[in-house]
Design a protein around this motif. Structure first.
Motif, PDB file in Angstrom:
ATOM      1  N   UNK A 135     -12.010   8.338  14.880  1.00 27.19           N
ATOM      2  CA  UNK A 135     -10.891   7.487  15.294  1.00 27.19           C
ATOM      3  C   UNK A 135     -10.599   6.400  14.272  1.00 27.19           C
ATOM      4  N   UNK A 136     -11.563   6.190  13.352  1.00 24.30           N
ATOM      5  CA  UNK A 136     -11.394   5.059  12.433  1.00 24.30           C
ATOM      6  C   UNK A 136     -11.996   5.408  11.074  1.00 24.30           C
ATOM      7  N   UNK A 137     -11.228   5.123  10.009  1.00 24.71           N
ATOM      8  CA  UNK A 137     -11.758   5.219   8.645  1.00 24.71           C
ATOM      9  C   UNK A 137     -11.871   3.791   8.130  1.00 24.71           C
ATOM     10  N   UNK A 138     -13.030   3.484   7.565  1.00 24.71           N
ATOM     11  CA  UNK A 138     -13.302   2.104   7.147  1.00 24.71           C
ATOM     12  C   UNK A 138     -13.531   2.054   5.640  1.00 24.71           C
ATOM     13  N   UNK A 139     -12.647   1.323   4.947  1.00 19.48           N
ATOM     14  CA  UNK A 139     -12.767   1.216   3.489  1.00 19.48           C
ATOM     15  C   UNK A 139     -13.030  -0.211   3.062  1.00 19.48           C
ATOM     16  N   UNK A 140     -13.748  -0.319   1.948  1.00 20.27           N
ATOM     17  CA  UNK A 140     -13.779  -1.557   1.187  1.00 20.27           C
ATOM     18  C   UNK A 140     -13.417  -1.130  -0.220  1.00 20.27           C
ATOM     19  N   UNK A 157      -3.009   8.788   3.913  1.00 19.71           N
ATOM     20  CA  UNK A 157      -2.348  10.061   4.264  1.00 19.71           C
ATOM     21  C   UNK A 157      -3.289  10.938   5.088  1.00 19.71           C
ATOM     22  N   UNK A 158      -4.567  10.970   4.693  1.00 19.18           N
ATOM     23  CA  UNK A 158      -5.562  11.757   5.434  1.00 19.18           C
ATOM     24  C   UNK A 158      -5.705  11.186   6.853  1.00 19.18           C
ATOM     25  N   UNK A 159      -5.753   9.851   6.951  1.00 20.13           N
ATOM     26  CA  UNK A 159      -5.899   9.199   8.259  1.00 20.13           C
ATOM     27  C   UNK A 159      -4.715   9.555   9.163  1.00 20.13           C
ATOM     28  N   UNK A 160      -3.506   9.460   8.626  1.00 23.35           N
ATOM     29  CA  UNK A 160      -2.292   9.766   9.418  1.00 23.35           C
ATOM     30  C   UNK A 160      -2.325  11.218   9.911  1.00 23.35           C
ATOM     31  N   UNK A 161      -2.689  12.136   8.997  1.00 22.85           N
ATOM     32  CA  UNK A 161      -2.695  13.565   9.346  1.00 22.85           C
ATOM     33  C   UNK A 161      -3.679  13.839  10.475  1.00 22.85           C
ATOM     34  N   UNK A 162      -4.749  13.043  10.578  1.00 19.33           N
ATOM     35  CA  UNK A 162      -5.763  13.262  11.609  1.00 19.33           C
ATOM     36  C   UNK A 162      -5.650  12.251  12.754  1.00 19.33           C
ATOM     37  N   UNK A 163      -4.570  11.501  12.787  1.00 23.47           N
ATOM     38  CA  UNK A 163      -4.340  10.497  13.827  1.00 23.47           C
ATOM     39  C   UNK A 163      -5.509   9.552  14.003  1.00 23.47           C
ATOM     40  N   UNK A 164      -6.110   9.145  12.877  1.00 21.14           N
ATOM     41  CA  UNK A 164      -7.094   8.070  13.034  1.00 21.14           C
ATOM     42  C   UNK A 164      -6.623   6.839  12.281  1.00 21.14           C
ATOM     43  N   UNK A 165      -7.172   5.701  12.657  1.00 21.97           N
ATOM     44  CA  UNK A 165      -6.760   4.443  12.069  1.00 21.97           C
ATOM     45  C   UNK A 165      -7.472   4.240  10.742  1.00 21.97           C
TER      46      UNK A 165
END
Ligand SMILES: *Cc1c(COP(=O)(O)O)cnc(C)c1O
Length: 396
Positions: A135-140, A157-165
């Protein structure tokens, strides 16, 4: 209008008195005309005019819809993590800030939230780590302390395609250099303790989102859980932000000069700075940010904690301390300070070698900073040589 002008004038003059500086509303409650009839504020946990000015300012600066101010960077991270439910999964940057690692693995994991750490510098690895529960991708980006860069736009783009934040911890770059929301991220968090506050005199955290609905949910948690930033600290962060662009320009210029100096120094092994053409992610850094930041890390040819300790205790202007982003330059030794709790093998595998030294460039004249480093290299060499020669003879 240029960004700096826009920013400075987006802070309103007080309509009541004409005060050019934002008033500090040091109050807990607000008198009501009738039950539920008020001037926009009822109780200061739910809303405070000084905090609201900061929240609007950071939303504008990051190009978002909703800004929220918390008692620390970790409280900001906590408020975002509360969007998740039992069974949900997070995919996070492997080189994550230690406090974020701790809250995800030691607090949220016990509530049934799973976390996968991946090398996010390769978007394909992010893609491969996603499951139907993510549900969530976390970047620094850049990361601490080896300043790795992840491609925000590609991962968004990857997050949008998989409907995660996608949430980006933008502490190291600051909005003066990088605006993750404009690259497709949903949420940005900050430890305002660092560049936004900018003077090493407060602890604060901020969340910004481009999605009003998401903003309302996080605002609900801010009030329900109560981890708010007080009015005086809000005022200090506003004051810091007013000079952000000017300060960051100098932090970057000094960091570039120091990185180039270190790169040709005979005692230095590797230099980590995204502004160097030799940095493996230099091109992505250039594409997604306006500058390369004020942090430089380097390792020594003598790759021992002993050599690094000798170095970090030899600098005069660079003060030995954790944290970053302030007026005074700081030096730290991650292996024995911020990354001490990580097992040595794991730490080394992440690129944090025994001799890795991190510099936070402050606002001193760069010529003086160079001279201080020169003198620290000489002192280190003398001290290490001295230790070898003065090994005490064994006496009975
Ligand atoms: C310092 C820091 C935090 C935590 O912020 P606090 O204000 O210390 O709670 C989070 N992320 C990054 C990248 C940091 O440097």
């Amino acid at each position: 209008m240029q960004a700096t002008t826009q920013l400075i004038h987006s802070i309103p003059v007080d309509p009541l008195t004409g005060a050019i500086s934002v008033p500090i509303y040091q109050t807990s409650t607000f008198v009501q005309d009738a039950p539920g009839v008020n001037k926009g504020y009822d109780y200061a946990r739910s809303g405070n005019p000084t905090r609201a000015t900061l929240e609007n300012l950071i939303a504008e600066l990051e190009g978002g819809q909703v800004g929220l101010a918390f008692g620390s960077g970790l409280a900001a991270i906590d408020a975002v993590a509360k969007l998740l439910k039992t069974g949900d999964e997070i995919v996070a940057v492997d080189d994550i800030y230690g406090g974020a690692y701790r809250i995800f693995t030691q607090v949220y994991q016990q509530f049934g939230i799973k976390i996968h750490f991946v090398d996010t510098t390769d978007p394909e690895k992010v893609f491969n780590a996603i499951t139907p529960n993510t549900k969530l991708i976390w970047l620094e980006t850049p990361t601490n302390p080896t300043l790795k860069i992840s491609d925000i736009e590609a991962i968004a783009k990857i997050a949008k395609a998989h409907r995660c934040l996608l949430c980006v911890d933008n502490t190291f770059a600051s909005p003066a250099l990088q605006k993750p929301l404009s690259l497709g991220a949903d949420i940005v968090i900050h430890s305002a303790t660092k560049y936004l506050g900018g003077h090493s005199d407060l602890i604060a955290g901020l969340v910004v989102t481009s999605n009003k609905e998401l903003g309302e949910k996080i605002k609900f948690y801010q009030n329900a859980c109560g981890n708010i930033l007080g009015p005086f600290d809000s005022w200090l962060v506003i004051r810091g932000i007013q000079t952000l662009h000017l300060r960051v320009r100098q932090h970057c210029a000094s960091a570039q000069a120091i990185a180039e100096f270190l790169e040709q120094h005979p005692a230095v092994d590797k230099v980590y700075y995204p502004g160097l053409k030799t940095h493996p992610h230099h091109d992505i850094a250039k594409k997604q940010s306006k500058g390369f930041g004020g942090i430089v890390s380097f390792s020594l040819k003598n790759d021992t904690a002993e050599a690094a300790t000798a170095f970090v205790t030899s600098t005069q202007l660079f003060k030995l301390a954790e944290s970053l982003g302030g007026i005074k330059s700081l030096v730290s030794h991650p292996a024995t300070m911020t990354h001490k709790s990580i097992p040595a093998e794991k730490r080394r595998a992440a690129g944090v070698s025994d001799s890795l030294i991190r510099l936070s460039l402050g606002l001193e004249d760069p010529a003086d900073l160079l001279q201080d480093l020169e003198q620290a290299f000489t002192t280190t060499e003398t001290n290490l040589a001295g230790n070898r020669h003065t090994e005490k003879p064994v006496t009975c």
